[in-house]
Design a protein around this motif. Sequence first.
Motif, PDB file in Angstrom:
ATOM      1  N   ARG A   1       0.854  -1.188   0.000  1.00 41.49           N
ATOM      2  CA  ARG A   1       0.000   0.000   0.000  1.00 41.49           C
ATOM      3  C   ARG A   1       0.890   1.238   0.000  1.00 41.49           C
ATOM      4  O   ARG A   1       1.435   1.625   1.024  1.00 41.49           O
ATOM      5  CB  ARG A   1      -0.919  -0.008   1.223  1.00 41.49           C
ATOM      6  N   GLU A   2       1.063   1.843  -1.168  1.00 37.69           N
ATOM      7  CA  GLU A   2       1.878   3.046  -1.309  1.00 37.69           C
ATOM      8  C   GLU A   2       1.077   4.093  -2.072  1.00 37.69           C
ATOM      9  O   GLU A   2       0.352   3.765  -3.000  1.00 37.69           O
ATOM     10  CB  GLU A   2       3.183   2.745  -2.060  1.00 37.69           C
TER      11      GLU A   2
ATOM     12  N   THR B   1      -1.572   7.587  -2.333  1.00 36.66           N
ATOM     13  CA  THR B   1      -2.977   7.838  -1.984  1.00 36.66           C
ATOM     14  C   THR B   1      -3.771   8.029  -3.262  1.00 36.66           C
ATOM     15  O   THR B   1      -3.480   8.916  -4.060  1.00 36.66           O
ATOM     16  CB  THR B   1      -3.102   9.098  -1.111  1.00 36.66           C
ATOM     17  N   TYR B   2      -4.764   7.177  -3.457  1.00 39.89           N
ATOM     18  CA  TYR B   2      -5.584   7.219  -4.666  1.00 39.89           C
ATOM     19  C   TYR B   2      -6.593   8.368  -4.621  1.00 39.89           C
ATOM     20  O   TYR B   2      -6.831   9.053  -5.606  1.00 39.89           O
ATOM     21  CB  TYR B   2      -6.277   5.877  -4.826  1.00 39.89           C
TER      22      TYR B   2
ATOM     23  N   THR C   1      -8.669   8.371   3.710  1.00 44.24           N
ATOM     24  CA  THR C   1      -8.088   8.378   2.375  1.00 44.24           C
ATOM     25  C   THR C   1      -8.326   7.004   1.763  1.00 44.24           C
ATOM     26  O   THR C   1      -8.467   6.011   2.481  1.00 44.24           O
ATOM     27  CB  THR C   1      -6.577   8.662   2.424  1.00 44.24           C
ATOM     28  N   GLN C   2      -8.393   6.973   0.436  1.00 43.99           N
ATOM     29  CA  GLN C   2      -8.577   5.701  -0.261  1.00 43.99           C
ATOM     30  C   GLN C   2      -7.290   5.349  -0.999  1.00 43.99           C
ATOM     31  O   GLN C   2      -6.616   6.217  -1.555  1.00 43.99           O
ATOM     32  CB  GLN C   2      -9.744   5.779  -1.234  1.00 43.99           C
ATOM     33  N   HIS C   3      -6.974   4.061  -0.986  1.00 43.58           N
ATOM     34  CA  HIS C   3      -5.706   3.588  -1.536  1.00 43.58           C
ATOM     35  C   HIS C   3      -5.923   2.364  -2.417  1.00 43.58           C
ATOM     36  O   HIS C   3      -6.933   1.675  -2.311  1.00 43.58           O
ATOM     37  CB  HIS C   3      -4.744   3.218  -0.405  1.00 43.58           C
TER      38      HIS C   3
ATOM     39  N   GLN D   1      -3.829   8.937  -8.923  1.00 45.28           N
ATOM     40  CA  GLN D   1      -4.610   9.799  -8.038  1.00 45.28           C
ATOM     41  C   GLN D   1      -5.893  10.214  -8.743  1.00 45.28           C
ATOM     42  O   GLN D   1      -5.877  10.567  -9.922  1.00 45.28           O
ATOM     43  CB  GLN D   1      -3.812  11.041  -7.640  1.00 45.28           C
TER      44      GLN D   1
END
Length: 358
Positions: free
Chosen positions: A129-130, A132-133, A281-283, A305
Amino acid sequence: MNETTTTRLYQPDAKKASFFKSARKMLLTSVAALGITLGSTAALAQDLPGKGVTVIPTKSSIAEETFQTVLVMRALEKLGYDVKPISIAEYNIGYQALANGDATFMAAAWVPLHDNFYNAVGGNKTLYREGTYSNNALQGYLIDKATADKYHITNIEQLKDPEIAKLFDSNGDGKADLTGCTPGWGCQETIEHHMDAYDLRKTVVHNMGSYPAMMADTIARYREGKPVLYYTWTPYWVSGVLVPGKDVVWLEVPFTSLPGDQKGINTVLPNGKNYGFPVNTQHIVANKAFAQANPAAAKLFAVMQLPVGDINAQNLRMRDGENKPTDIERHADAWIKAHQSTFDGWIKQALDAANAAK
């Protein structure tokens, strides 16, 4: 979505052979000057980092997560990956599938809402998980503005009063009916925690089931002029139908209280309001072994993003009837076309990462 193009070469007759030989020589000279060779397109296709690698996307039953998932799928396809249809699983199962390698990525992984799911399957040891979408995802409890104004309701703690709670009773048991979550979602755990933390069990019922179906009933009640009490989040279409500040109002909570791995996180917003949930935040979360073996995909997951406003706008189009798979794919393709330079930039960064890893 790979396409193979077959080219039929024109064969000149003997009298024109000399002309075509000369023209071909000039063409090759010009092409060479541009640093291009015949067959470079085929070579590029063969060199795509995802060639021969299968990807299995997963998402929850929330249809409105499809748009952001398809965008990732399109980018992976551009990199040559063999992307399979989306596998549907609620979050608790989806995270397990990612950790086990039965699924490859999820494009709607919430932080911190899903931290318990993430850590339960090994966290950073099994998952990647890298980046931030999408930013600024809000959640909380809302009631219709008419009831809020009439009875001066601003805080969910007021529902401990049986007379206030009874206003939101939809089945005659004397308790408030809260339209809550689908079992297996992150919000289910938090709402259940709040029911105890705010001492609401005696006067409030947390109704769980198919969230879209429950919200359809809730909206119908609102349109009949009846009080409503529900949980929702943004980005999602609900707040485009029941508009906060106009049709409904957010309820605050008496204090911050979150379950499990979220314990200790402050839920007070910059404006001083406390809706009981932190801004999320969504990832894009992926299987770690896959990410390590596929630096192009890993880089893509980290750099993509998507503005929350774009998700909201697309979700509302789904609410207004454009909700078939072909509609959503069309929305994704239109977004890419409207943001082509951004999309191409993601692909370039992914290709660069793949080349650097060679």
